[in-house]
Design a protein around this motif. Structure first.
Motif, short mmCIF file in Angstrom:
data_model
loop_
_atom_site.label_atom_id
_atom_site.label_comp_id
_atom_site.label_asym_id
_atom_site.label_seq_id
_atom_site.Cartn_x
_atom_site.Cartn_y
_atom_site.Cartn_z
N LEU A 1 -4.47 11.04 -23.46
CA LEU A 1 -4.95 9.71 -23.84
C LEU A 1 -5.10 8.83 -22.61
O LEU A 1 -4.24 8.83 -21.72
CB LEU A 1 -3.99 9.05 -24.82
CG LEU A 1 -3.76 9.75 -26.17
CD1 LEU A 1 -2.71 8.99 -26.97
CD2 LEU A 1 -5.06 9.89 -26.94
N SER A 2 -6.18 8.08 -22.55
CA SER A 2 -6.40 7.13 -21.47
C SER A 2 -5.54 5.90 -21.70
O SER A 2 -5.07 5.66 -22.83
CB SER A 2 -7.87 6.74 -21.42
OG SER A 2 -8.21 5.98 -22.57
N LYS B 1 -6.47 2.91 -22.06
CA LYS B 1 -7.10 2.11 -23.11
C LYS B 1 -6.77 2.66 -24.49
O LYS B 1 -6.46 1.91 -25.42
CB LYS B 1 -8.61 2.08 -22.90
CG LYS B 1 -9.34 1.22 -23.93
CD LYS B 1 -10.84 1.21 -23.68
CE LYS B 1 -11.55 0.36 -24.74
NZ LYS B 1 -13.02 0.34 -24.54
N GLN B 2 -6.81 3.99 -24.63
CA GLN B 2 -6.50 4.59 -25.93
C GLN B 2 -5.04 4.38 -26.30
O GLN B 2 -4.71 4.14 -27.46
CB GLN B 2 -6.81 6.09 -25.88
CG GLN B 2 -8.30 6.41 -25.82
CD GLN B 2 -8.57 7.88 -25.58
OE1 GLN B 2 -7.89 8.52 -24.75
NE2 GLN B 2 -9.55 8.43 -26.28
N GLU C 1 -4.67 0.76 -27.46
CA GLU C 1 -5.27 0.54 -28.79
C GLU C 1 -4.38 1.10 -29.89
O GLU C 1 -4.19 0.47 -30.93
CB GLU C 1 -6.66 1.19 -28.84
CG GLU C 1 -7.70 0.45 -28.00
CD GLU C 1 -9.03 1.19 -27.97
OE1 GLU C 1 -9.07 2.37 -28.40
OE2 GLU C 1 -10.03 0.61 -27.50
N ARG C 2 -3.83 2.29 -29.67
CA ARG C 2 -3.02 2.92 -30.72
C ARG C 2 -1.66 2.26 -30.89
O ARG C 2 -1.07 2.32 -31.96
CB ARG C 2 -2.86 4.42 -30.43
CG ARG C 2 -4.20 5.15 -30.41
CD ARG C 2 -4.05 6.64 -30.41
NE ARG C 2 -5.33 7.30 -30.26
CZ ARG C 2 -5.55 8.59 -30.44
NH1 ARG C 2 -4.54 9.38 -30.78
NH2 ARG C 2 -6.75 9.12 -30.29
#
Length: 272
Positions: free
Chosen positions: A41-42, A44-45, A48-49
């Motif tokens: 996962l980046s 940003k991901q 977001e999560r």
């Protein structure tokens, strides 16, 4: 006699809040998220999560990376967990005792058959590789320590299922098989029955058509603890599958004996 102070749940909740550690919670949230993610996962991901800003988590990710708990994936697509937590867990008690005995047995097995081998244990609804040995001096199928796969997708999972008590096997059936097709369920049950009857399992790998998994259970004085698997690849240097089966069963018996297994119960390796 002193009166008992009435329970005050509001006070307990207040104490819980008073002793919270927000930074630690963020780090644990990141670790748990990456552990459950099927791919890297980046930042940003991750943000977001977890419903947090990238800037809020950036320093935490950097600290986890510096301490070796997370790392950037080889393809640079994002962060993933390293094996550090797993290695820390494996340094304890039963797991450490298992590997202390297993590594020399696995090394001898790999040298004898010129094939790689690995040992797995069960973790929730998955098997996890806790030790691995490459074939000496020749290319072989390498599975990294820490690799996980669903129990129902592996020969070793079928072996674990096979040697449970009827009561435990029924519970596993209820928990593990709802998402399988009727054909997959029938195949898994047939493999388990064959493993139970023969004391080992030879089955085509679901990972690659060129691999045949040869798997045998490992017992201790407390019962089934692990499974030893050869991901067999046929080559000009390879011995036959039959010879691999014989060597694997001999290695499994040796390891089970070292772990204190005794005759009886569900252990097919040690005769009375």
């Amino acid at each position: 006699m002193a009166r008992r102070k009435p329970e005050n749940h509001d006070e307990d909740d207040a104490n819980d809040l008073r002793y919270r550690a927000p930074a630690l919670e963020k780090g644990l949230d990141i670790i748990e998220l990456l552990a459950s993610a099927p791919r890297p996962l980046s930042p940003k991901q991750i943000s977001e999560r977890l419903n947090r800003s990238v800037s809020e988590l950036f320093r935490m990710v950097q600290v986890l990376e510096k301490r070796g708990y997370v790392a950037m994936a080889e393809n640079q697509s994002g962060y993933e967990l390293t094996n550090k937590l797993f290695s820390l867990a494996m340094s304890r008690g039963v797991s450490k005792n298992l590997l202390d005995h297993a590594i020399p047995v696995m090394r001898s097995l790999a040298e004898n058959i010129l094939q790689a081998c690995h040992i797995v244990v069960v973790s929730d609804d998955q098997i996890v590789v806790v030790g691995q040995m490459d074939a000496p001096g020749i290319p072989s199928f390498h599975i990294r320590v820490g690799y996980r796969q669903n129990i129902t997708d592996t020969a070793s999972g079928a072996v674990f299922y096979a040697f449970q008590s009827p009561k435990v096997r029924k519970a596993w059936r209820t928990a593990l098989q709802p998402n399988l097709t009727p054909e997959e369920r029938e195949t898994f049950e047939a493999q388990a029955d064959r493993a139970r009857a023969e004391g080992h399992l030879v089955a085509k790998s679901q990972y690659a058509d060129s691999i045949t998994d040869i798997c045998s259970p490992i017992f201790s004085d407390n019962g089934l603890v692990a499974a030893l698997t050869i991901p067999y690849i046929k080559s000009k240097l390879s011995v036959s599958i039959e010879d691999c089966v014989a060597s694997l069963k001999e290695a499994s018996l040796q390891l089970s004996t070292l772990l204190g297994a005794t005759p009886g119960s569900s252990n097919p390796q040690i005769k009375s």
